[in-house]
Enzyme design. Structure first.
Site, mmCIF file in Angstrom:
data_model
loop_
_atom_site.group_PDB
_atom_site.id
_atom_site.type_symbol
_atom_site.label_atom_id
_atom_site.label_comp_id
_atom_site.label_asym_id
_atom_site.label_seq_id
_atom_site.Cartn_x
_atom_site.Cartn_y
_atom_site.Cartn_z
ATOM 1 N N ARG B 50 0.853 -1.108 0.070
ATOM 2 C CA ARG B 50 -0.025 -0.047 0.129
ATOM 3 C C ARG B 50 0.876 1.282 0.036
ATOM 4 N NH1 ARG B 50 -3.642 -1.334 5.179
ATOM 5 N NH2 ARG B 50 -1.574 -2.456 5.379
ATOM 6 N N ASP B 52 1.572 5.376 -0.104
ATOM 7 C CA ASP B 52 1.023 6.545 0.628
ATOM 8 C C ASP B 52 0.700 7.619 -0.474
ATOM 9 O OD1 ASP B 52 0.865 5.821 3.062
ATOM 10 O OD2 ASP B 52 2.886 6.479 3.529
ATOM 11 N N TYR B 111 12.107 -1.097 -2.830
ATOM 12 C CA TYR B 111 11.667 0.319 -3.039
ATOM 13 C C TYR B 111 13.020 0.986 -3.575
ATOM 14 C CZ TYR B 111 7.133 0.270 -0.807
ATOM 15 O OH TYR B 111 5.884 0.035 -0.447
ATOM 16 N N ARG B 198 10.447 6.089 3.842
ATOM 17 C CA ARG B 198 11.049 7.507 3.924
ATOM 18 C C ARG B 198 11.690 8.271 4.988
ATOM 19 N NH1 ARG B 198 4.801 9.404 2.322
ATOM 20 N NH2 ARG B 198 5.768 11.475 2.835
#
Lengths: 245, 245
Positions: B50, B52, B111, B198
């Site tokens: 999921r 953001d 990522y 992040r």
């Protein structure tokens, strides 16, 4: 004082590098105006590689003269301030001596052409790559590209509007880098004919699309006629990467 | 029939993956509607990671069930047709058996975070990279990143809204690739806490910006409190690259 500047731009909204009589959407004029806005001096900007409408640059190089002496970082920052929201940025500025000429002192121009080879629509790089739907035979493209290396008469690979007197050019490097569904084709030479890189790309894609025997490239070269080569690849996949001096 | 789809999206205009009660701008709902538009079946889409609001994906994976049997290439093409001009594309579709679950069958999430480190404005990649103006000490960032490898309590690196019961996660890989003024930070793990990637990036950038002693990373980890780590890096530099099953 003579300044050398290195420039990045998104060519999408411009009619190309060169100043136009009936349009203000040239990269040259946009930067000339930005420099005028803080120096009050009308300059003429000479570039190392005149890019066509829609072609991008990661490292275009240009030079200009002004009367006043300004710190190079101020040239960069003040020009960028006046270029705000134009899709052009000055990456670097430096003082050079008066023998430097962005066009005539250049030793090598480096271009990169970006292709995405897949059937699904392009989202993240839309407008920045040429999408080819049919699977390309990259091995054949690499083989065919080898015939273009070195000194040749590139008449088959130049636009009908090309004004160059001499169609003989020397390609120092041509390589195809594959990363999943992406192809990056890098080409370097002292100089190029008009549309030469884009016609080379269009021709290589034709070889890859239809698995044409690579040695047919020799025939295309020796015919010295534009209609023997492939189409002119679209501008939005082409990047002027840098210029050596 | 259960279908596994691989998805690319530009997250800029979306509120994130997950369906929202008061907004239609979720990636999940946009794709669910596209599938409904040609199958006439209301589906529920389950994803592998999921993302953001603002986060992009090169290889998000999701699955859904429908009653009818449709050729996978038709699933891809028809969904893409109905996704036209949404900044979402289905890269691939395949039939999987009913034991496959996009979330629970995932073995590793990959990522990538993209940084551009320079003072001059960003033109070509505006909105797709995090621009850091001050020069980063990349060597220090690489050293500091090593402390994050392996199994740790990542409480310092999770959003205050994180709902995960267990803050212990295992980072399998973290590498920083430098290419001129670009940094690509790649992180892989079975799963992540909310905002973990992040916050890791924001913290690494703080180390690189201020040349902080890399072993301070150990302290941040052991404190197990969010305010010991750096800022949460902006969403628009983050890409979900792919998921292994």
């Amino acid at each position: 004082m003579r300044y050398k500047i290195t420039i990045e731009y998104n060519g999408s909204k411009f009619l190309g590098w060169q100043k136009q009589k009936y349009s203000i959407y040239s990269i040259q004029e946009t930067i000339e105006n930005a420099v005028f806005n803080f120096t009050g001096e009308k300059i003429v900007l000479y570039c190392g590689g005149r890019t066509d409408a829609g072609v991008h640059a990661l490292g275009q190089v240009a030079h200009f003269d002004i009367q006043q002496a300004v710190e190079p970082y101020r040239i960069r920052n003040a020009t960028n301030y006046h270029l705000k929201s134009t899709d052009i940025a000055i990456i670097n500025a430096e003082i050079v001596n008066e023998t430097f000429h962005a066009r005539f002192s250049a030793k090598k121009r480096h271009y990169e052409y970006r292709i995405i080879n897949r059937y699904a629509p392009v989202v993240l790089e839309a407008g920045y790559v040429w999408q080819i739907f049919k699977p390309l035979n990259v091995e054949i493209m690499c083989e065919a590209a080898k015939y273009l290396l070195g000194k040749h008469n590139f008449s088959s690979f130049r636009s009908k509007y090309c004004q160059s007197k001499n169609p003989v050019k020397t390609i120092d490097n041509i390589e195809i880098i594959q990363n999943k569904d992406h192809l990056y084709i890098r080409i370097s030479a002292l100089s190029f004919l008009h549309n030469q890189v884009r016609i080379i790309i269009g021709t290589l894609v034709e070889f890859g699309r239809n698995s044409i025997d690579p040695n047919q490239m020799l025939k295309i070269l020796t015919h010295c006629e534009r209609n023997y080569a492939g189409i002119t690849a679209p501008a939005h996949g082409l990047y002027l990467v840098g210029i050596d001096y």
